[in-house]
Design an enzyme around this catalytic site. Structure first.
Site, PDB file in Angstrom:
ATOM      1  N   GLY A  68       0.815  -1.215   0.000  1.00 42.98           N
ATOM      2  CA  GLY A  68       0.000   0.000   0.000  1.00 42.98           C
ATOM      3  C   GLY A  68       0.849   1.265   0.000  1.00 42.98           C
ATOM      4  NE  ARG A  71      -2.286  -4.342  -1.023  1.00 43.13           N
ATOM      5  CZ  ARG A  71      -1.740  -3.764   0.047  1.00 43.13           C
ATOM      6  NH1 ARG A  71      -0.685  -4.296   0.621  1.00 43.13           N
ATOM      7  NH2 ARG A  71      -2.247  -2.643   0.529  1.00 43.13           N
ATOM      8  CG  ASP A  84       3.651 -10.200   5.118  1.00 47.61           C
ATOM      9  OD1 ASP A  84       4.172 -11.161   5.704  1.00 47.61           O
ATOM     10  OD2 ASP A  84       2.456  -9.873   5.256  1.00 47.61           O
ATOM     11  CE  LYS A 122       4.454  -0.099   2.583  1.00 45.24           C
ATOM     12  NZ  LYS A 122       3.438  -0.816   1.780  1.00 45.24           N
ATOM     13  CB  THR A 123       3.037   0.021   6.635  1.00 46.50           C
ATOM     14  OG1 THR A 123       1.617  -0.065   6.703  1.00 46.50           O
ATOM     15  CG2 THR A 123       3.620  -0.263   8.001  1.00 46.50           C
ATOM     16  CG  ASP A 138      -1.491  -0.393   8.059  1.00 50.29           C
ATOM     17  OD1 ASP A 138      -2.150   0.564   7.632  1.00 50.29           O
ATOM     18  OD2 ASP A 138      -1.494  -1.514   7.527  1.00 50.29           O
ATOM     19  CE  LYS A 166     -27.901  19.345  11.265  1.00 47.16           C
ATOM     20  NZ  LYS A 166     -28.826  19.921  10.345  1.00 47.16           N
ATOM     21  CE1 TYR A 167     -27.177  15.024  10.767  1.00 52.34           C
ATOM     22  CE2 TYR A 167     -25.656  16.836  10.340  1.00 52.34           C
ATOM     23  CZ  TYR A 167     -26.827  16.155  10.056  1.00 52.34           C
ATOM     24  OH  TYR A 167     -27.643  16.598   9.059  1.00 52.34           O
ATOM     25  CE1 TYR A 175      -7.264   2.157  -0.662  1.00 48.08           C
ATOM     26  CE2 TYR A 175      -9.465   2.461   0.241  1.00 48.08           C
ATOM     27  CZ  TYR A 175      -8.446   1.633  -0.173  1.00 48.08           C
ATOM     28  OH  TYR A 175      -8.597   0.269  -0.090  1.00 48.08           O
TER      29      TYR A 175
HETATM   30  P1  FBP Z   1       0.407  -1.941   3.609  1.00 51.26           P
HETATM   31  O1  FBP Z   1       0.240  -2.891   4.740  1.00 51.26           O
HETATM   32  O2  FBP Z   1       0.799  -2.595   2.360  1.00 51.26           O
HETATM   33  O3  FBP Z   1       1.297  -0.797   3.970  1.00 51.26           O
HETATM   34  O4  FBP Z   1      -1.024  -1.278   3.297  1.00 51.26           O
HETATM   35  C1  FBP Z   1      -1.714  -0.565   4.240  1.00 51.26           C
HETATM   36  C2  FBP Z   1      -3.177  -0.382   3.918  1.00 51.26           C
HETATM   37  O5  FBP Z   1      -3.420   0.976   3.599  1.00 51.26           O
HETATM   38  C3  FBP Z   1      -4.069  -0.845   5.062  1.00 51.26           C
HETATM   39  O6  FBP Z   1      -4.222   0.155   6.042  1.00 51.26           O
HETATM   40  C4  FBP Z   1      -5.342  -1.191   4.338  1.00 51.26           C
HETATM   41  O7  FBP Z   1      -6.119  -2.130   5.067  1.00 51.26           O
HETATM   42  C5  FBP Z   1      -4.853  -1.785   3.053  1.00 51.26           C
HETATM   43  O8  FBP Z   1      -3.594  -1.176   2.804  1.00 51.26           O
HETATM   44  C6  FBP Z   1      -5.780  -1.547   1.893  1.00 51.26           C
HETATM   45  O9  FBP Z   1      -5.309  -2.262   0.813  1.00 51.26           O
HETATM   46  P2  FBP Z   1      -5.545  -1.883  -0.714  1.00 51.26           P
HETATM   47  O10 FBP Z   1      -4.656  -0.733  -1.019  1.00 51.26           O
HETATM   48  O11 FBP Z   1      -5.102  -3.109  -1.426  1.00 51.26           O
HETATM   49  O12 FBP Z   1      -6.978  -1.536  -0.867  1.00 51.26           O
END
Ligand code: FBP
Length: 552
Positions: free
Chosen positions: A81, A145, A176, A202-203, A205, A242-243, A425
């Protein structure tokens, strides 16, 4: 292509490097530390990585580097990602290679790891690279991926490297991809190939971290982007009154992103998957917790609020965890039969009939859309894609039902109108914050130094990240040091351990101490948009998670 004013300005931003990397590259030399061990499974890992296990940690010091000028052809791959800062890793790598020897060549393999297998590449030049400096996205060469893990794939990698005389590969990826980088490094050494492999963490997450890696890149910018949006929603909620906004946040299993966003914005509720698992909480208990906060606020006349939900929550609820595991196994075993079924309803019926009695009951209790989402395509590991499951909508439904009951019981008298959001995203390709611009450039620059020292099976590492960049420490960490053995598809496999939120860690403890106040009082904080220019205290701050984790 039309270029925005910010993009134009970012081209000339000079990323800050750790002090040692600011030296003339010919005057930076590697220093080998003590041999290392993995935290667990030492004997098994030693056997699996006979050539690359136990390597020393590496740091750098000022001194003549004899190897730096030797000609290198390096291949770089973006894996998985998108995460803000990936372009800067490549820019840092490119600049270091060219500083070391203008004859060095950088091949960017296109579309992720499949690029090397298909021999699709771009050769980086100054003009090309200058259009990507300090910009977000992975569009410089694209990502993918595909996993590099089989012997046949490694043989193809060898052939492609021979064809272009490539003597090093940099893999920019998550846990991974870096596990696979270590396996590839071992393969090359075992085959007597002089091709080095270095990874970069990288990530968005934030789950690739440990004692040696303080943060994965992209987490900082992604969290700041989401926190800006959450802050804006909080202000809207506090204006209209209100939300209730239910915001699901990306992050896979780990709740690091949700926790960091909560620390930055102080919402009324933030669920943490790891806590749900530790307390063995059911959807009903989570629903009651949310409904009780809503009722308390309503009693004060506040029929509005913000609730953050990590996308991985669903996997931590025990009964759903069992259900998901059963579905994963079932889909793996009946793939062809399942894929031949056309309608979603028939797919649901097919799966329901094959689940254990307990899971069939849990599955039946879920709304139709969630059932369908749980059956959507698996990721390359055969796991459910949590980003596709609208847990925030599920919670809105269960909370609405519970509030009706509470109204009947006389324990709730407010109004409940909910809106749902999913942020993921939106943050993955933002212009990298100064932190990520600096960190990523340093990781790439540093990777070139590791490769020039013929080091393989290492992760490029930059530490002391909660301090100003001139106090950062650059070096290399053997990947095997971060590995353990885990069960994958019925087999024990070497993997880099995923970091989940630690419930005894400082970030969670801070959140836990404050959440009751944030629940009832409206204590929202508004981080605003990422700032790229201005005072350092506004532009150069790291995440609160990083500060709390490294405050001593
Ligand atoms: P990575 O683990 O490859 O860094 O991706 C992170 C991520 O953005 C997650 O937070 C999310 O669940 C997933 O990728 C979404 O995957 P895709 O880009 O394939 O829709």
């Amino acid at each position: 292509m039309k270029i925005s004013a910010l993009q134009q300005a970012r081209y000339s931003y000079n990323p800050k490097l750790p002090l040692i990397l600011r030296e003339n590259i010919k005057e930076i030399r590697p220093v080998m530390g003590q041999a290392t061990e993995s935290a667990t499974d030492q004997e098994a890992l030693k056997q699996l990585f006979p050539n690359t296990y136990g390597l020393p940690k590496v740091s750098f010091e000022k001194g003549t580097n004899e190897n730096i000028g030797k000609k290198m052809n390096v291949g770089v791959i973006l894996s998985g990602g998108q995460a803000p800062g990936g372009h800067n890793v490549i820019c840092g790598l490119y600049d270091a290679l060219k500083n070391a020897n203008p004859e060095n060549t950088l091949y960017g393999f296109k579309g992720g790891p499949s690029g090397i297998l298909e021999d699709k590449y771009t050769i980086m030049t100054d003009d090309f690279i200058n259009e990507y400096r300090n910009t977000g996205g992975f569009d410089i060469i694209g990502s993918g991926r595909t996993k590099l893990e089989t012997r046949e794939q490694f043989e193809v990698c060898t052939q492609v490297c021979h064809k272009h005389d490539i003597n090093a590969i940099v893999i920019i990826g998550g846990d991974d991809s870096n596990t696979n980088a270590a396996v590839l490094a071992e393969y090359f050494r075992a085959q007597g190939e002089n091709i080095c492999v270095v990874g970069c963490p990288k990530t968005i997450d934030g789950d690739l971290k440990n004692e040696s890696i303080e943060a994965s890149f992209g987490f900082d910018t992604a969290c700041k982007t989401f926190a800006e949006l959450i802050g804006n929603i909080e202000r809207d909620a506090n204006s209209a009154k209100k939300y209730w906004h239910f915001v699901r946040l990306m992050g896979r299993s780990a709740s690091h992103i949700a926790l960091e966003c909560a620390l930055q914005t102080q919402p009324n509720i933030c669920l943490i998957g790891e806590e749900v698992e530790a307390k063995n909480q059911s959807i009903e208990e989570i629903t009651n917790y949310i409904a009780n906060v809503i009722a308390k606020r309503a009693a004060n006349g506040d029929n509005f609020g913000v609730c953050l939900v990590p996308e991985g929550l669903i996997e931590f609820v025990p009964s759903l965890k069992i259900l998901i595991r059963e579905i994963n196994d079932l889909l793996a075993k009946t793939e062809a039969e399942f894929n031949a079924i056309e309608s979603v309803n028939d797919k649901i019926a097919f799966v329901s009939a094959k689940l254990s009695a307990q899971s069939a009951q849990v599955f039946a209790s879920l709304p139709a859309e969630i059932k369908g989402q749980l059956l959507a395509d698996r990721d390359p590991h055969g796991n459910v894609q949590v980003s596709k499951i609208e847990t925030e909508k599920l919670l809105i439904q269960t909370v609405t039902k519970r509030l009706k009951e509470m109204k009947a019981e006389g324990t709730y008298t407010g109004k409940f109108s909910a809106l749902n959001h999913f942020f993921g995203y939106e943050g993955r390709c933002a212009f990298p914050s100064n932190f990520d611009s600096d960190y990523c450039y340093s990781l790439g620059y540093n990777a070139a130094l590791l490769l020039s020292a013929n080091l393989t099976g290492y992760l490029s590492s930059v530490t002391q990240l909660s301090k100003p960049a001139d106090q950062w420490q650059a070096g290399g960490i053997p990947i095997t040091m971060m590995m353990n053995l885990e069960q994958r598809h019925g087999e024990m496999k070497p993997v880099i351990k995923k970091a989940l939120v630690e419930l005894d860690g400082e970030p969670f403890k801070y959140f836990e101490k404050n959440r009751e106040t944030w629940a009832v009082e409206t204590a929202f904080t508004f981080p605003g948009a990422i700032q790229y220019y201005g005072p350092s205290e506004v532009c150069d701050q790291s995440t609160i998670t990083l500060k709390l984790e490294h405050q001593n």
